[in-house]
Write a protein that holds these residues in place. Structure first.
Motif, mmCIF file in Angstrom:
data_model
loop_
_atom_site.group_PDB
_atom_site.id
_atom_site.type_symbol
_atom_site.label_atom_id
_atom_site.label_comp_id
_atom_site.label_asym_id
_atom_site.label_seq_id
_atom_site.Cartn_x
_atom_site.Cartn_y
_atom_site.Cartn_z
ATOM 1 N N SER A 1 41.681 16.286 -90.912
ATOM 2 C CA SER A 1 42.105 15.361 -92.136
ATOM 3 C C SER A 1 43.521 15.478 -92.803
ATOM 4 O O SER A 1 44.010 14.676 -93.311
ATOM 5 C CB SER A 1 41.150 15.682 -93.133
ATOM 6 O OG SER A 1 41.309 15.142 -94.496
ATOM 7 N N ASP B 1 41.498 7.070 -94.741
ATOM 8 C CA ASP B 1 41.087 8.042 -96.050
ATOM 9 C C ASP B 1 39.319 7.980 -95.632
ATOM 10 O O ASP B 1 38.660 8.966 -95.847
ATOM 11 C CB ASP B 1 41.262 7.360 -97.347
ATOM 12 C CG ASP B 1 42.651 7.483 -97.705
ATOM 13 O OD1 ASP B 1 43.192 8.631 -97.040
ATOM 14 O OD2 ASP B 1 43.094 7.031 -98.560
ATOM 15 N N SER C 1 38.631 10.165 -93.046
ATOM 16 C CA SER C 1 38.711 11.552 -93.345
ATOM 17 C C SER C 1 37.589 12.181 -93.992
ATOM 18 O O SER C 1 37.202 13.226 -93.670
ATOM 19 C CB SER C 1 40.155 11.759 -93.927
ATOM 20 O OG SER C 1 41.009 11.033 -93.500
ATOM 21 N N SER D 1 42.749 11.852 -98.291
ATOM 22 C CA SER D 1 42.547 12.859 -97.169
ATOM 23 C C SER D 1 43.154 14.332 -97.333
ATOM 24 O O SER D 1 42.545 15.135 -96.655
ATOM 25 C CB SER D 1 43.278 12.012 -95.920
ATOM 26 O OG SER D 1 44.533 11.891 -96.273
ATOM 27 N N ALA E 1 41.214 17.609 -96.812
ATOM 28 C CA ALA E 1 41.818 18.833 -96.184
ATOM 29 C C ALA E 1 41.740 20.121 -96.841
ATOM 30 O O ALA E 1 41.199 21.132 -96.007
ATOM 31 C CB ALA E 1 43.054 18.372 -95.524
ATOM 32 N N GLY F 1 44.999 12.569 -91.024
ATOM 33 C CA GLY F 1 44.594 11.742 -92.183
ATOM 34 C C GLY F 1 44.985 10.243 -92.180
ATOM 35 O O GLY F 1 44.568 9.308 -92.743
ATOM 36 N N THR G 1 35.340 15.182 -92.673
ATOM 37 C CA THR G 1 35.226 16.544 -93.124
ATOM 38 C C THR G 1 33.856 16.606 -93.884
ATOM 39 O O THR G 1 33.144 17.945 -93.730
ATOM 40 C CB THR G 1 36.098 16.510 -94.496
ATOM 41 O OG1 THR G 1 36.069 15.324 -95.188
ATOM 42 C CG2 THR G 1 37.423 16.551 -93.894
#
Lengths: 493, 637
Positions: free
Chosen positions: B16, B25, B28, B111, B115, B20, B32
């Motif tokens: 991400s 988005d 991501s 993103s 992350a 990303g 995740t």
């Protein structure tokens, strides 16, 4: 005799410099000139990696030794490496090509001569780290000042002459005493060969004065408090490549010198003066960190933080323990990478906005995101976050210092708190916040060569943070032998 | 499988964070959330194995630092203690990931946010699964870093940036103590590995040290230093100032980091080190005192705050205080139990408050809310559940854990224990009052917002409500279901095994009946009381404030900690730094050093210059002078 790999390392950059000397510096062949320099230094880098590959980690004896008579019965040209010096050679050959790549529009005049200065400097630096004769060492050590002096004095900023002289005055003062000490060593023992001196040892009664003479030179170069004031000025005025070389390599000569000479040749004096070093190191760590907190100029801030980081190095060396000295060497390598990168980072924004003042910037994270990410990596490494090389060095040093002296370790650890404060504050003021200065909107993100150089520095910073074994394995045996000899000679005193 | 629990969040974060932009988005968010959820499922399996098969494992992943006698590995230690933490961290994290998809839907940096969340999860897992102090420290600073990133996530806000730096630096103060503790451990035992250290503890019980002029038992010192670290991370009194400010970050962050996981790391540390703490009566007393002071202090401040998130932040602070004094009286398993249940209901409260803030379009002041219980029925109901659980209303999860803490403090039979129990009961009352104050001011009474109309407030989307519902199930049942596991059934507890050490077994007595009923009664009575004060008769509350103005100001300004610290530390170090620079470096060192010398040489050369004036008569005069001096010398000799 085998292939003289060390002499080749020393001479190659000079040969490259010679080439450049005979090339006429015209604006159209600027690129060619740069390529010649880059090519030379890259060859040197791969050669040094090959050297590391050949290097035998299981012995503390000097390897790849070359011994030639220079002046009959007086000086021998003797070079060799052991675990203590090899990493510094690789650091030098690694940083120099990156430096050359980073030379772009910032140096417009006399590019040719500028590159010659850098190449000659590389010769001298490598010479320092592999010479096994005091006189040869001294020559390289002092000669290294000259290109640096010129880099600051010719290509520097507005107050370059003042800074260059200040730099020269400080360093020369110490060096003269070291020369006297080297001559006296020759009188006392009849040799300047380091290997022989290690075996002979120097009489305890001479050690204190000799130690002080060497110290005066190394202390200035480290730089230790209170002879550090030349460094911020030199950095501020030096062009980016000059700052990088100065911070990444030049400062390491002194740390190396402390380990090789102060500990190696004068053990009982080192023991005597350890409290002095502790005191100065702790003062350096705390005072210069506090000063760094208040800086308005990015380069000055990083310069002061360098003094604090080198304070950790000197502290670690004189703990005279495995973890302490290993920590110091890792800290020096790490600082070489991180401070080089930080100065390059300053150079990047300076090239675009022509200002080093922190308050010029702010709110640029969305404008130059790549830069923001890389700058963050180095900020974190500078404040010693676990997972970066900065942590490994600092933590080992403090661990060793704690074993020796609680108070020193406690005070030095305070520096870690202030370190976090000034680095994060710097980052916040430059990168985050609201965009106020509308000029900044025109900034362009890192170009290919900038991305490349900074990434090259980020990779080892992180890699050695998670896996410092390659470094530790290389230096382990040499250091444990050094400590054993040290303890033996202190005990038999 | 075990290692993938650690690796999946890291991979998620890398994907991400670095890619990303390429995957978008939405992808991501999916990646995740999915990877962290898988990690949660795997953790649940591990937890199951630990419960039913007494599974224990110490996996070495790689060497980290190997210098001289110091040997540190990247490793993963799985035992009862870390498995509890694994479940808490990964579950709450997965729910927060999912919730964030809805909460951050209008944010341009999704993103990056995801992350950071995943990276945080990774660091937290490294912290709880470490088998040595240095990896623990890695995770410790790692979560601090992610917290820094996430508090300052809205980087344009000056206050957010300041709060982020404050959080990191205050934590560094704690880490300073923690690091010294690790140094001392290495100094005494020559190792930093948990098991090796714990095995040697009994050999140093009588060892005294001279630490900066103070004679102190080595064990006491280790425990105190480690506890300083724990105080920083868990926002205990004196090092708590960063936590309320940390509410500048997005609300999912507050739920994950500043309620359920990171801030409990301090409690985890003390429990993990129970084999050391058990030998240090002094340190345990300090832990108890700091814990109960924090519990009381934070609750008193929470009474008068007006920012919905800050109230919950102080409440977290206060609940962490409970956990600490539980550990301080030796009831480590009870501390862990409260940590476990607290994660559910506090995350629920935070995410619920996020839902309220979302509905009010980023309004956080509870004075500007009110009367929306019909407009936000689900959020309202969920917040009520969270509040009931937090206050320890009978049969909800907080009831089992918090009352157990108070009971064990009482049963410990020491003076500090009695004090702690007393303060625990009083704080429970305060907790109940401020929590219901929050509910009543937010959802009941009149609608007080002038910026947006009541019609515009809206219930949150389903993707935000589902995590809340799951958490609310935990908040209701976690206490009842897991109480026998954590606290033991009829005085027998096989779950913790070696992971928690008791020098003497915990008391199995029962406190008197009146004591057992006291807290639930107070908690229940306080509901109508709060209703009367904050809905029915508001004038009474205002009058109360007016009568006790100084006290109110004192509480409203959080006991003036920030102001005092600002003068003591921030301003003075800045001033001292400036002095060192402008006066010491420039005036003293340079003034006597290079500048002084060059000045001297200049002066000297100006004087020397005067000799070379070029006038013949001057030269002749000097020559004459010299000649006569020479002559005199010869004659005298």
């Amino acid at each position: 005799m085998n292939f003289p790999i060390l002499s080749s390392l020393i001479l190659l950059p000079s040969i490259g410099a010679l080439f450049l000397f005979f090339t006429r510096s015209k604006s159209e062949n600027k690129i060619t000139v740069k390529y010649v320099a880059l090519f030379t230094t890259l060859v040197n880098f791969f050669l040094s990696i090959y050297l590391w590959f050949l290097f035998d980690q299981t012995t503390s004896a000097f390897q790849f030794v070359e011994d030639r008579i220079w002046i009959e019965g007086l000086i021998n040209y003797k070079v060799g490496v052991d675990g203590i010096s090899i990493l510094f050679i690789i650091l030098t050959t690694f940083i120099t090509p990156l430096c050359i790549i980073s030379v772009n529009n910032s140096v417009t005049e006399r590019l040719n001569e500028f590159l010659i200065a850098i190449l000659v400097m590389e010769t001298f630096m490598i010479g320092v780290f592999c010479s096994l004769d005091l006189v040869v060492f001294y020559l390289f050590f002092e000669a290294g000042l000259i290109p640096m002096f010129l880099i600051i004095g010719i290509w520097g900023g507005a107050r370059r002459v003042y800074s260059a002289f200040k730099f020269f005055l400080f360093t020369l003062l110490g060096s003269v005493l070291m020369l006297v000490a080297i001559i006296s060593i020759y009188w006392i023992t009849g040799t300047t060969d380091i290997v022989q001196l290690y075996e002979l040892g120097i009489d305890t009664k001479y050690q204190n004065l000799l130690w002080l003479a060497f110290f005066s030179s190394f202390a200035v170069k480290t730089p230790m408090w209170p002879v550090h004031t030349w460094l911020p000025d030199a950095h501020v005025e030096a062009p980016t490549a000059g700052s990088v070389l100065l911070a990444a390599i030049l400062l390491k000569m002194a740390g190396y010198g402390f380990i090789r000479f102060s500990l190696g040749l004068f053990p009982s004096a080192s023991e005597l003066f350890t409290p002095l070093i502790y005191a100065l190191s702790v003062i350096a760590i705390i005072f210069t960190s506090l000063i760094a907190l208040m800086q308005e100029d990015m380069k000055k801030l990083i310069a002061y933080s360098s003094v604090a980081h080198m304070g950790f190095v000197t502290l670690g060396i004189f703990t005279i323990q495995q973890q302490g000295i290993e920590g110091s060497i890792i800290q020096m390598i790490s600082h070489g990478l991180v401070s080089a990168a930080l100065f390059l980072c300053v150079g990047v924004v300076y090239d675009r906005m022509h200002s080093r003042l922190i308050n010029t910037y702010g709110g640029i994270v969305t404008i130059i995101p790549k830069y923001a990410v890389l700058f963050m990596v180095f900020t974190l490494a500078a404040l010693g976050l676990p997972g970066t090389s900065g942590f490994v060095g600092e933590f080992l040093i403090l661990m060793a210092a704690f074993k020796d002296n609680f108070l020193v370790a406690v005070l030095a650890s305070l520096g870690v708190i202030i370190g976090a404060a000034y680095m994060l504050w710097l980052y916040k003021r430059v990168i985050f916040g609201k965009l106020i200065n509308s000029e900044l909107k025109k900034m362009i993100d890192l170009n290919k060569s900038e991305t490349f150089t900074l990434t090259c520095l980020a990779i080892p910073t992180l890699y050695f943070g998670f896996y410092p074994e390659p470094l530790i394995n290389t230096i382990e045996v040499s250091i444990s032998d050094l400590i054993n000899t040290y303890n033996y000679s202190v005990a038999s005193k | 499988m075990e290692i993938s629990i650690l690796a999946l969040p890291l991979i998620a974060s890398i994907i991400s964070g670095f890619f990303g932009k390429f995957i978008g988005d939405r992808n991501s968010e999916i990646v995740t959330s999915l990877l962290v959820s898988i990690s949660a499922v795997l953790s649940a399996i591990v937890f199951y194995e630990v419960i039913f098969n007494q599974y224990e494992e110490n996996i070495k992943i790689a060497t980290w630092i190997n210098s001289g006698s110091l040997e540190v590995n990247w490793s993963m230690k799985i035992d009862a203690l870390s498995s509890v933490m694994l479940v808490v961290v990964t579950f709450i994290s997965a729910l927060v990931h999912i919730y964030s998809i809805g909460y951050m839907s209008h944010d341009p940096h999704k993103s990056r946010f995801m992350a950071y969340l995943s990276l945080f999860t990774f660091a937290m897992l490294m912290l709880v699964t470490a088998d040595n102090f240095i990896q623990l420290f890695f995770g410790w600073e790692g979560v601090g870093l992610c917290s820094y990133f996430l508090i300052g996530f809205w980087f344009k806000k000056e206050s957010a940036n300041k709060a982020a730096i404050k959080a990191f630096v205050v934590n560094r103060v704690g880490d300073f103590g923690f690091a010294l503790g690790i140094f001392l451990i290495f100094y005494l035992f020559g190792t930093v590995n948990y098991t090796e250290v714990f095995d040697q503890i009994s050999t140093v019980v009588d060892e005294k040290l001279n630490f900066l002029g103070i004679q102190i038992y080595a064990i006491d010192l280790i425990c105190i230093l480690l506890f300083i670290g724990a105080m920083g991370k868990s926002a205990q009194i004196f090092l708590h100032t960063w936590l309320p400010d940390a509410m500048e970050g997005p609300t999912p962050v507050s739920a994950l980091i500043h309620a359920a996981t990171m801030v409990t790391a301090g409690v985890f540390l003390v429990v993990r080190c129970s084999p050391i703490y058990e030998y240090s009566e002094l340190a345990l007393n300090i832990v108890t005192i700091i814990g109960m002071s924090t519990a009381f202090f934070a609750a008193s401040v929470a009474l008068v705050q007006t920012d919905i998130k800050k109230i919950i932040a102080y409440s977290t602070c206060s609940q962490l205080g409970y956990m600490f004094f539980a550990a301080g009286v030796g009831a480590y398993n009870v501390a862990m139990f409260h940590l476990f249940t607290h994660a559910f209901f506090k995350a629920l409260l935070f995410l619920g408050s996020g839902s309220v803030i979302h509905a009010f379009k980023d309004e956080q002041n509870i004075n500007n809310m009110g009367g929306v219980c019909r407009k936000l029925p689900y959020t309202y109901a969920l917040m009520i559940i969270g509040t009931l659980a937090l206050t320890g209303f009978p049969l909800l999860s907080g009831f089992y854990s918090k009352d157990a803490i108070i009971e064990f403090a009482y049963l410990s039979g020491t003076t500090t224990g009695y004090y702690a129990a007393g303060i625990g009961i009083f704080t429970a009352l305060l907790t109940s009052i401020y929590s219901w104050r929050l509910i009543f001011k937010t959802f009941h009474g009149q609608y007080n917002n002038k910026e947006i109309k009541i019609e515009e407030t809206h219930e949150s989307p389903l993707i935000m409500l589902i995590p809340l519902i799951i958490l609310s199930i935990g908040a209701i049942f976690a206490g009842f279901i897991f109480k026998d596991l954590f606290l033991g059934y009829k005085g027998i507890n096989n779950f913790w095994n070696e992971s928690i050490f008791f020098l003497e077994p915990l008391s199995t007595d029962h406190p008197p009946l009146w004591f057992l009923i006291l807290t639930p009664t107070l908690v229940t009575i306080s509901i109508p009381l709060a209703y009367y004060l904050f809905v029915k008769n508001k004038n009474f509350a205002t009058q109360l404030v007016n009568i006790n103005k100084p006290l109110y100001e004192f509480l409203f300004n959080k006991w003036y900690f920030d102001e005092i610290y600002d003068i003591l530390f921030v301003k003075s170090s800045k001033r001292f730094g400036l002095f060192l620079w402008k006066f010491f470096d420039i005036k003293v060192i340079d003034g006597f050093g290079p500048d002084g010398i060059s000045e001297l040489i200049k002066k000297f050369s100006i004087k020397a210059n005067k000799f070379q004036s070029g006038y013949i008569y001057q030269y002749a005069f000097v020559m004459l002078l010299g000649f006569s001096a020479f002559l005199t010398f010869l004659i005298v000799k």
